[in-house]
Design a protein around this motif. Structure first.
Motif, PDB file in Angstrom:
ATOM      1  N   ILE A 246     -44.510  -6.564-139.663  1.00  0.00           N
ATOM      2  CA  ILE A 246     -45.209  -7.843-139.808  1.00  0.00           C
ATOM      3  C   ILE A 246     -46.655  -7.717-139.321  1.00  0.00           C
ATOM      4  CG2 ILE A 246     -45.299 -10.255-139.051  1.00  0.00           C
ATOM      5  CD1 ILE A 246     -42.208 -10.066-138.724  1.00  0.00           C
TER       6      ILE A 246
ATOM      7  N   ARG B 252     -48.436  -6.032-142.017  1.00  0.00           N
ATOM      8  CA  ARG B 252     -48.357  -6.761-143.294  1.00  0.00           C
ATOM      9  C   ARG B 252     -48.116  -8.240-143.023  1.00  0.00           C
ATOM     10  NH1 ARG B 252     -44.813  -2.691-147.040  1.00  0.00           N
ATOM     11  NH2 ARG B 252     -45.722  -0.798-146.222  1.00  0.00           N
ATOM     12  N   PRO B 253     -49.089  -8.922-142.427  1.00  0.00           N
ATOM     13  CA  PRO B 253     -48.882 -10.337-142.109  1.00  0.00           C
ATOM     14  C   PRO B 253     -48.477 -11.131-143.357  1.00  0.00           C
ATOM     15  CG  PRO B 253     -50.920  -9.545-141.128  1.00  0.00           C
ATOM     16  CD  PRO B 253     -50.419  -8.460-142.046  1.00  0.00           C
ATOM     17  N   GLY B 254     -47.508 -12.011-143.176  1.00  0.00           N
ATOM     18  CA  GLY B 254     -47.036 -12.824-144.281  1.00  0.00           C
ATOM     19  C   GLY B 254     -45.986 -12.149-145.140  1.00  0.00           C
TER      20      GLY B 254
ATOM     21  N   ALA C 207     -42.690 -14.690-133.369  1.00  0.00           N
ATOM     22  CA  ALA C 207     -43.009 -14.783-134.796  1.00  0.00           C
ATOM     23  C   ALA C 207     -42.738 -16.200-135.273  1.00  0.00           C
ATOM     24  CB  ALA C 207     -42.177 -13.790-135.606  1.00  0.00           C
TER      25      ALA C 207
ATOM     26  N   ARG D 193     -41.903 -18.365-139.088  1.00  0.00           N
ATOM     27  CA  ARG D 193     -41.496 -18.251-140.490  1.00  0.00           C
ATOM     28  C   ARG D 193     -42.069 -19.460-141.228  1.00  0.00           C
ATOM     29  NH1 ARG D 193     -35.497 -16.927-141.050  1.00  0.00           N
ATOM     30  NH2 ARG D 193     -35.807 -17.323-138.867  1.00  0.00           N
TER      31      ARG D 193
ATOM     32  N   ALA E 167     -42.666 -16.482-145.541  1.00  0.00           N
ATOM     33  CA  ALA E 167     -43.656 -15.530-145.057  1.00  0.00           C
ATOM     34  C   ALA E 167     -43.510 -15.460-143.539  1.00  0.00           C
ATOM     35  CB  ALA E 167     -45.059 -15.988-145.448  1.00  0.00           C
TER      36      ALA E 167
ATOM     37  N   GLU F 193     -44.970 -14.230-139.907  1.00  0.00           N
ATOM     38  CA  GLU F 193     -46.194 -13.843-139.215  1.00  0.00           C
ATOM     39  C   GLU F 193     -45.940 -13.806-137.717  1.00  0.00           C
ATOM     40  OE1 GLU F 193     -49.235 -16.598-140.371  1.00  0.00           O
ATOM     41  OE2 GLU F 193     -49.529 -15.622-142.303  1.00  0.00           O
TER      42      GLU F 193
ATOM     43  N   SER G 137     -46.772 -14.660-133.893  1.00  0.00           N
ATOM     44  CA  SER G 137     -47.431 -15.720-133.126  1.00  0.00           C
ATOM     45  C   SER G 137     -48.442 -15.061-132.187  1.00  0.00           C
ATOM     46  CB  SER G 137     -46.384 -16.488-132.325  1.00  0.00           C
ATOM     47  OG  SER G 137     -45.807 -15.619-131.356  1.00  0.00           O
TER      48      SER G 137
ATOM     49  N   TRP H 218     -48.429 -11.167-131.103  1.00  0.00           N
ATOM     50  CA  TRP H 218     -49.544 -10.216-131.169  1.00  0.00           C
ATOM     51  C   TRP H 218     -49.782  -9.558-129.805  1.00  0.00           C
ATOM     52  CZ3 TRP H 218     -51.239  -7.807-135.125  1.00  0.00           C
ATOM     53  CH2 TRP H 218     -51.187  -8.386-136.393  1.00  0.00           C
TER      54      TRP H 218
END
Length: 166
Positions: A69, A72-74, A104, A106, A117, A119, A121, A125
């Protein structure tokens, strides 16, 4: 050279006669390249898991999912499965774990509610950056066993093997 996917159909034709008559043809696990690569990977993964497991409370599948993730965000669950060599169930559990832990989020697709998707949070990160630093140190320790020239050759070989196994 026949690709791995074409060789799958040939697996059913393997000779299953008594092993004593083919002792010199038996698979020697310790010299079988996939096993050797797995052992190295597993050892490094064990060390890394000993760090992030207790500290962040997630599984190997969740770590692999988090790393995908981050790069490859999203990404959708299907994309994570393909990128990480994970089955759909493992990815679903990993995403659920990351979301429940706050690492994360959704986001449902606008046109297709089944698509989500994924990503990281802000805390995701932060965790990813911290774990990545440890992973990079492990990589540096491991690769210090070979010269720059050998490492470049290994990278080239691994690229070719990766392509041949696809």
């Amino acid at each position: 050279m026949q690709t791995i996917s074409n060789q799958k159909s040939d697996l059913s034709k393997a000779d299953t006669s008594a092993p004593e008559s083919h002792a010199d043809q038996l698979l020697q696990l310790e010299s079988w390249l996939p096993y050797r690569l797995f052992r190295i990977s597993a050892r490094v993964a064990d060390v890394l898991n000993a760090y992030y497991g207790p500290k962040f409370g997630f599984s190997r599948s969740a770590w692999r999912t988090m790393a995908i993730i981050a790069n490859r965000p999203g990404a959708s669950a299907k994309e994570i499965c393909q990128a990480g060599g994970l089955d759909q169930f493992s990815v679903s559990r990993a995403v659920k774990q990351l979301v429940e832990l706050g690492y994360a989020r959704r986001q449902a697709g606008r046109s297709d509610r089944r698509y989500a998707a994924i990503e990281l949070s802000e805390s995701g990160w932060s965790a990813f950056t911290e774990i990545s630093d440890v992973a990079k140190r492990l990589d540096a320790d491991l690769t210090s066993a070979v010269s720059e020239k050998e490492l470049a050759a290994l990278d080239s070989i691994l690229t070719r093997l990766d392509n041949a196994s696809a």
